[in-house]
Each structure stands twice: as structure tokens, then as C-alpha cells.
Scaffold this motif. Structure first.
Motif, PDB file in Angstrom:
ATOM      1  N   TYR A   1       2.288 -60.797  28.370  1.00 13.63           N
ATOM      2  CA  TYR A   1       1.628 -60.545  27.085  1.00 13.63           C
ATOM      3  C   TYR A   1       1.216 -59.078  27.034  1.00 13.63           C
ATOM      4  CZ  TYR A   1      -2.068 -61.585  30.424  1.00 13.63           C
ATOM      5  OH  TYR A   1      -2.840 -61.618  31.554  1.00 13.63           O
ATOM      6  N   TYR A   2       0.677 -58.673  25.882  1.00 10.19           N
ATOM      7  CA  TYR A   2       0.210 -57.305  25.704  1.00 10.19           C
ATOM      8  C   TYR A   2      -1.234 -57.318  25.212  1.00 10.19           C
ATOM      9  CZ  TYR A   2       4.991 -55.610  26.197  1.00 10.19           C
ATOM     10  OH  TYR A   2       6.229 -55.304  26.688  1.00 10.19           O
ATOM     11  N   LEU A   3      -1.959 -56.310  25.629  1.00 11.51           N
ATOM     12  CA  LEU A   3      -3.343 -56.142  25.204  1.00 11.51           C
ATOM     13  C   LEU A   3      -3.511 -54.789  24.534  1.00 11.51           C
ATOM     14  CD1 LEU A   3      -4.891 -57.499  28.472  1.00 11.51           C
ATOM     15  CD2 LEU A   3      -5.211 -58.549  26.227  1.00 11.51           C
ATOM     16  N   PHE A   4      -4.395 -54.743  23.555  1.00 10.00           N
ATOM     17  CA  PHE A   4      -4.587 -53.528  22.765  1.00 10.00           C
ATOM     18  C   PHE A   4      -6.077 -53.306  22.516  1.00 10.00           C
ATOM     19  CE2 PHE A   4      -0.149 -53.196  21.286  1.00 10.00           C
ATOM     20  CZ  PHE A   4       0.297 -54.488  21.494  1.00 10.00           C
ATOM     21  N   TRP A   5      -6.406 -52.038  22.280  1.00  9.13           N
ATOM     22  CA  TRP A   5      -7.711 -51.698  21.731  1.00  9.13           C
ATOM     23  C   TRP A   5      -7.491 -50.870  20.470  1.00  9.13           C
ATOM     24  CZ3 TRP A   5     -12.708 -52.996  22.678  1.00  9.13           C
ATOM     25  CH2 TRP A   5     -12.989 -53.689  23.876  1.00  9.13           C
TER      26      TRP A   5
ATOM     27  N   ARG B   1     -12.149 -39.000  27.784  1.00  7.49           N
ATOM     28  CA  ARG B   1     -13.420 -39.700  28.062  1.00  7.49           C
ATOM     29  C   ARG B   1     -13.243 -41.212  28.043  1.00  7.49           C
ATOM     30  NH1 ARG B   1     -16.766 -39.688  24.424  1.00  7.49           N
ATOM     31  NH2 ARG B   1     -15.544 -38.902  22.665  1.00  7.49           N
ATOM     32  N   TYR B   2     -12.044 -41.677  27.693  1.00  2.00           N
ATOM     33  CA  TYR B   2     -11.782 -43.111  27.590  1.00  2.00           C
ATOM     34  C   TYR B   2     -11.091 -43.616  28.855  1.00  2.00           C
ATOM     35  CZ  TYR B   2     -12.354 -42.592  22.460  1.00  2.00           C
ATOM     36  OH  TYR B   2     -12.818 -42.349  21.187  1.00  2.00           O
TER      37      TYR B   2
ATOM     38  N   LEU C   1      -5.594 -47.353  19.867  1.00  2.00           N
ATOM     39  CA  LEU C   1      -6.059 -46.553  20.998  1.00  2.00           C
ATOM     40  C   LEU C   1      -5.148 -46.704  22.214  1.00  2.00           C
ATOM     41  CD1 LEU C   1      -9.920 -47.172  20.904  1.00  2.00           C
ATOM     42  CD2 LEU C   1      -8.644 -45.177  20.074  1.00  2.00           C
ATOM     43  N   ILE C   2      -4.853 -47.940  22.596  1.00  2.00           N
ATOM     44  CA  ILE C   2      -4.092 -48.151  23.815  1.00  2.00           C
ATOM     45  C   ILE C   2      -3.384 -49.497  23.797  1.00  2.00           C
ATOM     46  CG2 ILE C   2      -5.975 -49.225  25.091  1.00  2.00           C
ATOM     47  CD1 ILE C   2      -4.898 -47.760  27.600  1.00  2.00           C
ATOM     48  N   ARG C   3      -2.262 -49.561  24.497  1.00  2.00           N
ATOM     49  CA  ARG C   3      -1.536 -50.803  24.736  1.00  2.00           C
ATOM     50  C   ARG C   3      -1.348 -50.946  26.247  1.00  2.00           C
ATOM     51  NH1 ARG C   3       4.844 -51.113  23.798  1.00  2.00           N
ATOM     52  NH2 ARG C   3       4.651 -49.495  25.386  1.00  2.00           N
TER      53      ARG C   3
END
Lengths: 115, 113
Positions: free
Chosen positions: A32-36, A63-64, A48-50
Motif C-alpha cells: 500500500y501507499y501512505l501520504f501526507w 524541517r520535515y 507533502l510526501i508519499r
């Protein structure tokens, strides 16, 4: 069924403090994939990110930073030395490993950074 | 700028009316997704199109419909509007491929009076 839980509804910090936004997910899929995503007061949703479930390396971008732990089904997001411009609602999301997969979002965490 | 364009930005109408929301995806993206964001339900997936064909359906009401045209822009039609349909409607697009991130437009804020 997939589910994303962001238990923190609202967080308030003072500028320069570090803050971690929690995200816990549920899925029966093995991949699966997760995102913000970030939603500033102006309302748009900014990617923001995968992260895919194969890769448990932590990631840092300025800073992230993001901490993915498959064992605890968590994908937490840390902002170091927070700034007023970081004030926004942050959403964690999950998608299946498919070329046409849709996003299941958490309820979001509102971050308020005061000067 | 995500490259996804949504019009109009704001829409105010009355109960029982019908509206059309429009979305132009990023150049090269064939997939278009529609989401609804409301205070009580959060961000909910409505429907997805890929190159003109419907690919997935979420919690979309029967009063709502969508389509994707040959030029890849998409429209979301909302009819017999109710007060509870007041929400922010987002369109997103993505490139083909597993786990490609979805890039969102600025949304259309629909207010039903």
C-alpha cells in the motif's frame, strides 16, 4: 476496509518547538501507499510526501521528517523548529497498491503555531 | 500551484437547484478524482475517472453524477441540492502508475441557502 486514524484533533505549539503528528492506519493489503497532505488556511490541499509499504526508511526534507513503522501501522510526521507558516490542517492518507487507487483520509490534525 | 484548475471557486445557490463544478487536470494526467470535504464527514472520495471512463465509485449520492470529456476535463453535477450538500469539493489528478500522488485543485466551495 481501509482506515486512517489521526487521534490528535488539534495541537498548539509556540514557534521553534518541535511537534509530531501521529497517524495510524488499518489495511488488509500487504502492499500500500501512505501520504501526507497539508491544508493551509487558504484551503488548498498540498501534497507533502508519499511512502510505499516496502520502504521503511525514515525520510527527512528540511524541517520535515517522517517515521514509518510497519510493525505498529504508523506513519508519523515531525516538524522541527516549527514556524507560524506551518499552521495548517495536516492529513494522513492511505491508498491501495493499484494504478487507479483512491485515497482514504484521516480526519486531520489542526496545527497552530503561535509566535 | 498544483496544475489542477477548478471553477468556480465559490458557488451559492438554493435548495432544489442543480450546479456543475468543473475541473481541468494537470497536463498529462489521465486520472481525475472528486472528493467532498465537510465538517462532519471530513474528506470523502466520491468518484474517479480514467481517460474518460469511470474507474471507482465512493460515497457518491445518486443525485450526483460526473463525467470526463475527451479533452480530459471533468465535471461534477449536483442536483436537487440539499442544505447538507454544502461543502468544499475538490478535484485531483494523478499520473498513471501505482501509488502516484494525487494533486489537488483549490476546490469549489458550495453553499446552499
Amino acid at each position: 476496509a481501509q482506515k486512517v486514524t489521526q487521534a490528535q484533533t488539534e495541537i498548539s505549539v509556540v514557534e521553534k518547538e518541535d511537534v509530531t503528528l501521529d497517524c495510524v492506519y488499518e489495511t488488509r493489503d500487504t502492499t500500500y501507499y501512505l501520504f501526507w497532505y497539508k491544508q493551509p488556511p487558504s484551503g488548498e490541499l498540498v501534497f507533502l510526501i508519499r511512502r510505499n509499504s516496502f520502504d521503511e526508511q525514515n525520510e527527512i526534507s528540511g524541517r520535515y521528517s517522517w517515521n514509518f513503522q510497519k510493525s505498529t501501522s504508523s506513519f508519523n510526521f515531525t516538524i522541527t523548529a516549527s514556524q507560524v507558516v506551518d499552521s495548517a490542517v495536516y492529513f494522513c492518507a492511505l491508498s491501495r497498491n493499484s494504478g487507479y487507487s483512491t485515497l482514504t483520509f484521516g480526519k486531520g490534525t489542526m496545527l497552530l503555531v503561535s509566535p | 500551484d498544483s496544475g489542477v484548475t477548478q471553477t468556480p471557486k465559490h458557488l451559492i445557490t438554493a435548495t432544489g437547484q442543480r450546479v456543475t463544478l468543473r475541473c481541468s487536470p494537470r497536463s498529462g494526467d489521465l486520472s481525475v478524482y472528486w472528493y467532498q470535504q465537510s465538517l462532519d464527514q471530513g474528506l470523502q472520495f466520491l468518484i474517479q475517472y480514467y481517460n474518460g471512463e469511470e474507474r471507482a465509485k465512493g460515497n457518491i449520492l445518486e443525485r450526483f453524477s460526473a463525467q470526463q470529456f475527451p479533452d480530459l476535463h471533468s465535471e461534477l453535477n449536483l442536483s436537487s441540492l440539499e442544505l447538507g450538500d454544502s461543502a468544499l469539493y475538490f478535484c485531483a489528478s494523478s499520473a498513471q502508475g501505482q501509488g502516484q500522488p494525487q494533486h489537488f485543485g483549490d476546490g469549489t466551495r458550495l453553499s446552499i441557502l
